[in-house]
Design a protein around this motif. Sequence first.
Motif, PDB file in Angstrom:
ATOM      1  N   ASP A  50       0.840  -1.202   0.000  1.00  0.00           N
ATOM      2  CA  ASP A  50       0.000   0.000   0.000  1.00  0.00           C
ATOM      3  C   ASP A  50       0.877   1.256   0.000  1.00  0.00           C
ATOM      4  O   ASP A  50       1.539   1.559   0.989  1.00  0.00           O
ATOM      5  N   LYS A  51       0.863   2.004  -1.090  1.00  0.00           N
ATOM      6  CA  LYS A  51       1.692   3.207  -1.205  1.00  0.00           C
ATOM      7  C   LYS A  51       1.261   4.299  -0.234  1.00  0.00           C
ATOM      8  O   LYS A  51       2.054   5.186   0.115  1.00  0.00           O
ATOM      9  N   ASN A  52       0.008   4.261   0.208  1.00  0.00           N
ATOM     10  CA  ASN A  52      -0.464   5.240   1.189  1.00  0.00           C
ATOM     11  C   ASN A  52       0.204   5.055   2.550  1.00  0.00           C
ATOM     12  O   ASN A  52       0.152   5.957   3.399  1.00  0.00           O
ATOM     13  N   LEU A  53       0.807   3.892   2.760  1.00  0.00           N
ATOM     14  CA  LEU A  53       1.487   3.606   4.036  1.00  0.00           C
ATOM     15  C   LEU A  53       2.995   3.830   3.955  1.00  0.00           C
ATOM     16  O   LEU A  53       3.709   3.485   4.886  1.00  0.00           O
ATOM     17  N   HIS A  54       3.451   4.390   2.861  1.00  0.00           N
ATOM     18  CA  HIS A  54       4.888   4.661   2.723  1.00  0.00           C
ATOM     19  C   HIS A  54       5.241   5.976   3.410  1.00  0.00           C
ATOM     20  O   HIS A  54       5.711   6.935   2.797  1.00  0.00           O
ATOM     21  N   GLU A  55       4.958   6.026   4.692  1.00  0.00           N
ATOM     22  CA  GLU A  55       5.247   7.171   5.545  1.00  0.00           C
ATOM     23  C   GLU A  55       6.206   6.733   6.646  1.00  0.00           C
ATOM     24  O   GLU A  55       6.301   5.543   6.948  1.00  0.00           O
ATOM     25  N   PRO A  56       6.920   7.703   7.269  1.00  0.00           N
ATOM     26  CA  PRO A  56       7.954   7.335   8.264  1.00  0.00           C
ATOM     27  C   PRO A  56       7.473   6.378   9.345  1.00  0.00           C
ATOM     28  O   PRO A  56       8.128   5.378   9.627  1.00  0.00           O
ATOM     29  N   MET A  57       6.311   6.657   9.942  1.00  0.00           N
ATOM     30  CA  MET A  57       5.835   5.812  11.037  1.00  0.00           C
ATOM     31  C   MET A  57       5.660   4.370  10.596  1.00  0.00           C
ATOM     32  O   MET A  57       6.042   3.425  11.306  1.00  0.00           O
ATOM     33  N   TYR A  58       5.101   4.160   9.418  1.00  0.00           N
ATOM     34  CA  TYR A  58       4.847   2.810   8.925  1.00  0.00           C
ATOM     35  C   TYR A  58       6.132   2.136   8.441  1.00  0.00           C
ATOM     36  O   TYR A  58       6.279   0.913   8.558  1.00  0.00           O
ATOM     37  N   ILE A  59       7.052   2.933   7.902  1.00  0.00           N
ATOM     38  CA  ILE A  59       8.352   2.381   7.492  1.00  0.00           C
ATOM     39  C   ILE A  59       9.110   1.856   8.712  1.00  0.00           C
ATOM     40  O   ILE A  59       9.687   0.764   8.675  1.00  0.00           O
ATOM     41  N   PHE A  60       9.083   2.616   9.800  1.00  0.00           N
ATOM     42  CA  PHE A  60       9.737   2.157  11.032  1.00  0.00           C
ATOM     43  C   PHE A  60       9.051   0.911  11.586  1.00  0.00           C
ATOM     44  O   PHE A  60       9.714  -0.020  12.064  1.00  0.00           O
ATOM     45  N   LEU A  61       7.719   0.892  11.526  1.00  0.00           N
ATOM     46  CA  LEU A  61       6.979  -0.282  11.985  1.00  0.00           C
ATOM     47  C   LEU A  61       7.327  -1.504  11.146  1.00  0.00           C
ATOM     48  O   LEU A  61       7.489  -2.607  11.681  1.00  0.00           O
ATOM     49  N   VAL A 114      13.471   3.930  19.355  1.00  0.00           N
ATOM     50  CA  VAL A 114      13.957   5.301  19.577  1.00  0.00           C
ATOM     51  C   VAL A 114      13.585   6.202  18.401  1.00  0.00           C
ATOM     52  O   VAL A 114      13.073   7.314  18.592  1.00  0.00           O
ATOM     53  N   VAL A 115      13.846   5.740  17.175  1.00  0.00           N
ATOM     54  CA  VAL A 115      13.511   6.584  16.021  1.00  0.00           C
ATOM     55  C   VAL A 115      11.997   6.734  15.880  1.00  0.00           C
ATOM     56  O   VAL A 115      11.507   7.773  15.415  1.00  0.00           O
ATOM     57  N   MET A 116      11.242   5.721  16.298  1.00  0.00           N
ATOM     58  CA  MET A 116       9.784   5.841  16.299  1.00  0.00           C
ATOM     59  C   MET A 116       9.324   6.888  17.313  1.00  0.00           C
ATOM     60  O   MET A 116       8.383   7.651  17.060  1.00  0.00           O
ATOM     61  N   ALA A 117       9.990   6.927  18.467  1.00  0.00           N
ATOM     62  CA  ALA A 117       9.660   7.931  19.476  1.00  0.00           C
ATOM     63  C   ALA A 117       9.974   9.335  18.962  1.00  0.00           C
ATOM     64  O   ALA A 117       9.193  10.275  19.170  1.00  0.00           O
ATOM     65  N   TYR A 118      11.104   9.485  18.277  1.00  0.00           N
ATOM     66  CA  TYR A 118      11.460  10.786  17.705  1.00  0.00           C
ATOM     67  C   TYR A 118      10.451  11.195  16.633  1.00  0.00           C
ATOM     68  O   TYR A 118      10.045  12.360  16.560  1.00  0.00           O
ATOM     69  N   ASP A 119      10.033  10.247  15.822  1.00  0.00           N
ATOM     70  CA  ASP A 119       9.044  10.517  14.786  1.00  0.00           C
ATOM     71  C   ASP A 119       7.739  11.022  15.397  1.00  0.00           C
ATOM     72  O   ASP A 119       7.137  11.989  14.912  1.00  0.00           O
ATOM     73  N   ARG A 120       7.295  10.384  16.478  1.00  0.00           N
ATOM     74  CA  ARG A 120       6.063  10.812  17.133  1.00  0.00           C
ATOM     75  C   ARG A 120       6.226  12.178  17.802  1.00  0.00           C
ATOM     76  O   ARG A 120       5.283  12.974  17.840  1.00  0.00           O
ATOM     77  N   TYR A 121       7.420  12.441  18.321  1.00  0.00           N
ATOM     78  CA  TYR A 121       7.688  13.751  18.928  1.00  0.00           C
ATOM     79  C   TYR A 121       7.535  14.856  17.882  1.00  0.00           C
ATOM     80  O   TYR A 121       6.874  15.874  18.123  1.00  0.00           O
ATOM     81  N   VAL A 122       8.128  14.660  16.708  1.00  0.00           N
ATOM     82  CA  VAL A 122       8.041  15.658  15.644  1.00  0.00           C
ATOM     83  C   VAL A 122       6.602  15.795  15.156  1.00  0.00           C
ATOM     84  O   VAL A 122       6.101  16.911  14.934  1.00  0.00           O
ATOM     85  N   ALA A 123       5.900  14.657  15.014  1.00  0.00           N
ATOM     86  CA  ALA A 123       4.530  14.689  14.487  1.00  0.00           C
ATOM     87  C   ALA A 123       3.573  15.427  15.408  1.00  0.00           C
ATOM     88  O   ALA A 123       2.667  16.134  14.940  1.00  0.00           O
ATOM     89  N   ILE A 124       3.753  15.284  16.717  1.00  0.00           N
ATOM     90  CA  ILE A 124       2.820  15.889  17.669  1.00  0.00           C
ATOM     91  C   ILE A 124       3.263  17.281  18.116  1.00  0.00           C
ATOM     92  O   ILE A 124       2.439  18.193  18.221  1.00  0.00           O
ATOM     93  N   PHE A 231      -1.899  10.796  20.236  1.00  0.00           N
ATOM     94  CA  PHE A 231      -1.106  10.040  21.207  1.00  0.00           C
ATOM     95  C   PHE A 231      -1.721   8.663  21.432  1.00  0.00           C
ATOM     96  O   PHE A 231      -1.007   7.648  21.434  1.00  0.00           O
ATOM     97  N   MET A 232      -3.031   8.610  21.630  1.00  0.00           N
ATOM     98  CA  MET A 232      -3.688   7.346  21.921  1.00  0.00           C
ATOM     99  C   MET A 232      -3.606   6.391  20.735  1.00  0.00           C
ATOM    100  O   MET A 232      -3.462   5.177  20.914  1.00  0.00           O
ATOM    101  N   GLN A 233      -3.664   6.913  19.525  1.00  0.00           N
ATOM    102  CA  GLN A 233      -3.693   6.043  18.351  1.00  0.00           C
ATOM    103  C   GLN A 233      -2.302   5.589  17.927  1.00  0.00           C
ATOM    104  O   GLN A 233      -2.122   4.436  17.530  1.00  0.00           O
ATOM    105  N   THR A 234      -1.308   6.479  17.993  1.00  0.00           N
ATOM    106  CA  THR A 234       0.022   6.149  17.460  1.00  0.00           C
ATOM    107  C   THR A 234       1.092   5.956  18.516  1.00  0.00           C
ATOM    108  O   THR A 234       2.024   5.179  18.303  1.00  0.00           O
ATOM    109  N   CYS A 235       0.977   6.652  19.639  1.00  0.00           N
ATOM    110  CA  CYS A 235       2.027   6.562  20.660  1.00  0.00           C
ATOM    111  C   CYS A 235       1.774   5.450  21.668  1.00  0.00           C
ATOM    112  O   CYS A 235       2.714   4.812  22.134  1.00  0.00           O
ATOM    113  N   LEU A 236       0.506   5.247  22.006  1.00  0.00           N
ATOM    114  CA  LEU A 236       0.189   4.197  22.980  1.00  0.00           C
ATOM    115  C   LEU A 236       0.633   2.816  22.503  1.00  0.00           C
ATOM    116  O   LEU A 236       1.235   2.058  23.280  1.00  0.00           O
TER     117      LEU A 236
END
Length: 309
Positions: A50-61, A114-124, A231-236
């Motif tokens: 899915d090209k719609n999921l080619h975003e940083p959060m999903y790439i790290f996942l 760690v990089v996922m945490a940084y990604d969420r920090y920037v996103a929020i 936060f609840m959807q992506t960070c939790l």
Amino acid sequence: MDNSSVVTLFTLSGLSGTTNYRHTLFALTLLCYCAIWLVNLTIIVTIVVDKNLHEPMYIFLCNLCINGLYGTAGFYPKFLIDLLSTIHVISYAGCLLQGFVLHSSVTADLSILVVMAYDRYVAICRPLMYHSVMTTQRVCVFVFFAWLIPFYLVFLSSITTLRLRLCGSHIPKIYCINHLVGKLSCSASIAHVIIPAFNYTFYVLHILFIVWSYMYLLKKCQFSAENRSKFMQTCLPHLLCLITLLVSVYFDLLYMRFGSKKLPQDVNNFMAMEFLIIPPIINPLIYGFNLTQIKNRIKHFFVWQTSLD
């Protein structure tokens, strides 16, 4: 004297008390390994296709799931063979390789988190700057170093273990790790003490960074309903993955500290295997159920398959 001329095989005694139910354990272990492949591969394929999921959060996942398959591949095939065998041995090279895979998998998990945490920090906290900060090139750099640094540090630790002269070949566990091989050494070397100590400190700092980032995020989310929703959807899910990993590794550390003689062998084996069972299964399930885009994409695939049938 060369180390390999002294010890060429290690004996693993962790399965010595499982003779009566070995085939049942084999079936359950194989089922568990298949489940690990199924849930992780589902997330990986969903993100890749899915090209719609080619975003940083999903790439790290996706990389987190790939690492789950990588780490378990260092344990399950050998363990399944041992369950069907009456002799449980592993070569010196195989022992070091298994230790390298297991150690590097755990440390890579922490690096990716760690990089996922940084990604969420920037996103929020910096939403307007997100796309300028998390560029494709920067994401590639983060992914590259999230794999390179753990591999390099564990490789250094493996080299120091390789240089040790061993005075024993019996490992009271179901798999090999550098720590247990080091306990068989005739004498300790400074490098064998300093490098693991540095590695442990380095990854404790990883954990502290993640904890700090989430405390900061919680503070920022207090007065914004939109940020609380993010936060609840992506960070939790990310926080749950971290807790699962740390609890599982903690049980393994308890095994190394109190295992073998003070606890039943079955309890020892469970504590030794927990970080190879729970995180690889739970992590993709947590994200699969919590991230709406992944959940909808998987549902769409199964509905499409059903309509074809």
